[in-house]
Design a protein around this motif. Structure first.
Motif, PDB file in Angstrom:
ATOM      1  N   ASP A 257       0.871  -1.172   0.000  1.00 12.97           N
ATOM      2  CA  ASP A 257       0.000   0.000   0.000  1.00 12.97           C
ATOM      3  C   ASP A 257       0.919   1.237   0.000  1.00 12.97           C
ATOM      4  O   ASP A 257       2.101   1.132   0.353  1.00 12.97           O
ATOM      5  CB  ASP A 257      -0.842  -0.055   1.284  1.00 12.97           C
ATOM      6  CG  ASP A 257      -1.579   1.232   1.550  1.00 12.97           C
ATOM      7  OD1 ASP A 257      -2.271   1.704   0.631  1.00 12.97           O
ATOM      8  OD2 ASP A 257      -1.444   1.796   2.667  1.00 12.97           O
TER       9      ASP A 257
ATOM     10  N   ASP B 246      -0.155   5.198   0.902  1.00 16.60           N
ATOM     11  CA  ASP B 246      -0.363   6.141   2.015  1.00 16.60           C
ATOM     12  C   ASP B 246      -0.350   5.448   3.377  1.00 16.60           C
ATOM     13  O   ASP B 246      -1.125   4.516   3.610  1.00 16.60           O
ATOM     14  CB  ASP B 246      -1.712   6.862   1.849  1.00 16.60           C
ATOM     15  CG  ASP B 246      -1.743   7.690   0.584  1.00 16.60           C
ATOM     16  OD1 ASP B 246      -1.381   8.861   0.641  1.00 16.60           O
ATOM     17  OD2 ASP B 246      -2.110   7.131  -0.482  1.00 16.60           O
ATOM     18  N   GLY B 247       0.521   5.928   4.244  1.00 21.67           N
ATOM     19  CA  GLY B 247       0.600   5.376   5.604  1.00 21.67           C
ATOM     20  C   GLY B 247       1.379   4.077   5.661  1.00 21.67           C
ATOM     21  O   GLY B 247       1.562   3.507   6.743  1.00 21.67           O
ATOM     22  N   THR B 248       1.863   3.570   4.525  1.00 24.62           N
ATOM     23  CA  THR B 248       2.636   2.323   4.531  1.00 24.62           C
ATOM     24  C   THR B 248       4.011   2.584   3.888  1.00 24.62           C
ATOM     25  O   THR B 248       4.980   2.820   4.610  1.00 24.62           O
ATOM     26  CB  THR B 248       1.875   1.183   3.815  1.00 24.62           C
ATOM     27  OG1 THR B 248       0.573   1.056   4.393  1.00 24.62           O
ATOM     28  CG2 THR B 248       2.584  -0.152   3.970  1.00 24.62           C
TER      29      THR B 248
ATOM     30  N   ASP C 203      -6.485  -2.797   3.296  1.00 21.79           N
ATOM     31  CA  ASP C 203      -5.350  -3.715   3.105  1.00 21.79           C
ATOM     32  C   ASP C 203      -5.623  -5.093   3.699  1.00 21.79           C
ATOM     33  O   ASP C 203      -4.859  -6.037   3.479  1.00 21.79           O
ATOM     34  CB  ASP C 203      -4.081  -3.141   3.775  1.00 21.79           C
ATOM     35  CG  ASP C 203      -3.709  -1.793   3.201  1.00 21.79           C
ATOM     36  OD1 ASP C 203      -3.699  -1.675   1.962  1.00 21.79           O
ATOM     37  OD2 ASP C 203      -3.438  -0.863   3.974  1.00 21.79           O
TER      38      ASP C 203
ATOM     39  N   ASP D 160      -1.575  -0.686   6.134  1.00 23.15           N
ATOM     40  CA  ASP D 160      -1.822   0.032   7.393  1.00 23.15           C
ATOM     41  C   ASP D 160      -3.298   0.217   7.736  1.00 23.15           C
ATOM     42  O   ASP D 160      -3.612   0.688   8.815  1.00 23.15           O
ATOM     43  CB  ASP D 160      -1.171   1.426   7.362  1.00 23.15           C
ATOM     44  CG  ASP D 160      -1.952   2.406   6.496  1.00 23.15           C
ATOM     45  OD1 ASP D 160      -2.307   2.047   5.360  1.00 23.15           O
ATOM     46  OD2 ASP D 160      -2.244   3.523   6.968  1.00 23.15           O
ATOM     47  N   SER D 161      -4.221  -0.086   6.777  1.00 24.79           N
ATOM     48  CA  SER D 161      -5.631   0.193   7.112  1.00 24.79           C
ATOM     49  C   SER D 161      -6.579  -0.851   6.532  1.00 24.79           C
ATOM     50  O   SER D 161      -6.143  -1.802   5.862  1.00 24.79           O
ATOM     51  CB  SER D 161      -6.016   1.601   6.660  1.00 24.79           C
ATOM     52  OG  SER D 161      -6.301   1.608   5.290  1.00 24.79           O
TER      53      SER D 161
HETATM   54 MG    MG Z   1      -2.905   3.153   3.585  1.00 24.92          MG
END
Ligand code: MG
Ligand code: GLC
Length: 248
Positions: free
Chosen positions: A13, A15-17, A191, A187-188
């Motif tokens: 992923d 964003d955020g990963t 995923d 991260d979310s």
């Molecule tokens: Mg993400």
């Protein structure tokens, strides 16, 4: 088509990963450059194509071999444009956006996201209750769908055979990469279905609460470090502490 000999693959992923802490992202790519093998890159993101391309440029990320965008509803391979067509065909068999949209409009608390995507309907939810109401109405209808709730805000409604997990499995099968050393990272909530496919997977340290609730599993590594730092930690855990599998 000639099959590439891929021994290692990162399906991540963005964003955020992979993206979130710039320094950690570049450290991860430096680490990959030092490996004696190539790491095939597959980006698996909730963003649509144009927005992903902007992010890749802004963050100076390497171009992936394959991009799976729109929460696992679109798939792009520059060397094989037919891949997208084959994937699309399977999705469209069970996709009825007009009916889904009609049902969602009869609920309150969901605002449509303004995106150009055609194989998903995405919304911002005002509350958990709003999501529960949509779920109830959709499951009471006969329309096929898959609903994914992420980060306490995003609601994606997809064809039932779409999503990051289904898309990644399809890709690995099509390319004959199932036996490579694959690491899946996220991260979310969107995923979740790729993290639970059974391949080595990492939930990064800064994950959302819906992934904290995932049951423990030997193939799911919970990193301490955030974003790309967590991917690095998991890569060491799965592929460097034990001898790597033979190349395929
Ligand atoms: Mg993400
Ligand atoms: C990304 C996408 C958004 C989607 C969300 C969750 O933020 O931009 O459209 O709803 O991921 O999948």
């Amino acid at each position: 088509m000639k099959r590439e000999n891929v021994t290692h693959l990162l399906a991540t992923d963005l964003d955020g990963t992979l993206v979130g802490e710039k320094e950690l992202t570049s450290l991860l790519f430096d680490y990959y450059k030092e490996r004696p093998y190539n790491v095939q890159l597959v980006y698996v993101t909730g963003r649509h194509y144009a927005s992903t391309m902007e992010l890749i440029k802004e963050e100076e990320l390497p171009m992936p071999s394959i991009l799976i965008s729109d929460v696992g509803t679109e798939m792009y391979d520059l060397n094989d444009p037919e891949l997208h067509e084959r994937w699309k065909k399977t999705l469209e068999e069970k996709w009825n956006p007009a009916e889904i949209s009609r049902i969602v409009q009869s609920c309150s608390g969901l605002t449509p996201q303004s995106i150009p995507s055609v194989h998903r309907l995405s919304y911002f939810a005002e509350s958990d209750e709003a999501v529960e109401e949509v779920k109830r109405k959709l499951s009471g209808s006969s329309v096929p769908y898959k609903l994914i709730f992420s980060s306490g805000r995003d609601v994606d409604i997809l064809p039932p055979n779409a999503g990051k997990g289904e898309a990644l499995s399809f890709l690995l099968r099509e390319k004959g990469w199932e036996k490579a050393n694959v690491l899946v990272a996220g991260d979310s909530g969107n995923d979740r279905d790729m993290i639970t496919l059974g391949y080595p997977a990492v939930v990064v340290g800064n994950c959302q609460k819906e992934l904290k609730q995932l049951p423990d599993h030997p193939m799911i590594f919970r990193a301490q470090k955030h974003c790309a730092g967590g991917i690095h930690e998991a890569w060491e855990h799965f592929f460097e502490k034990t001898p790597v599998k033979n190349s395929i």
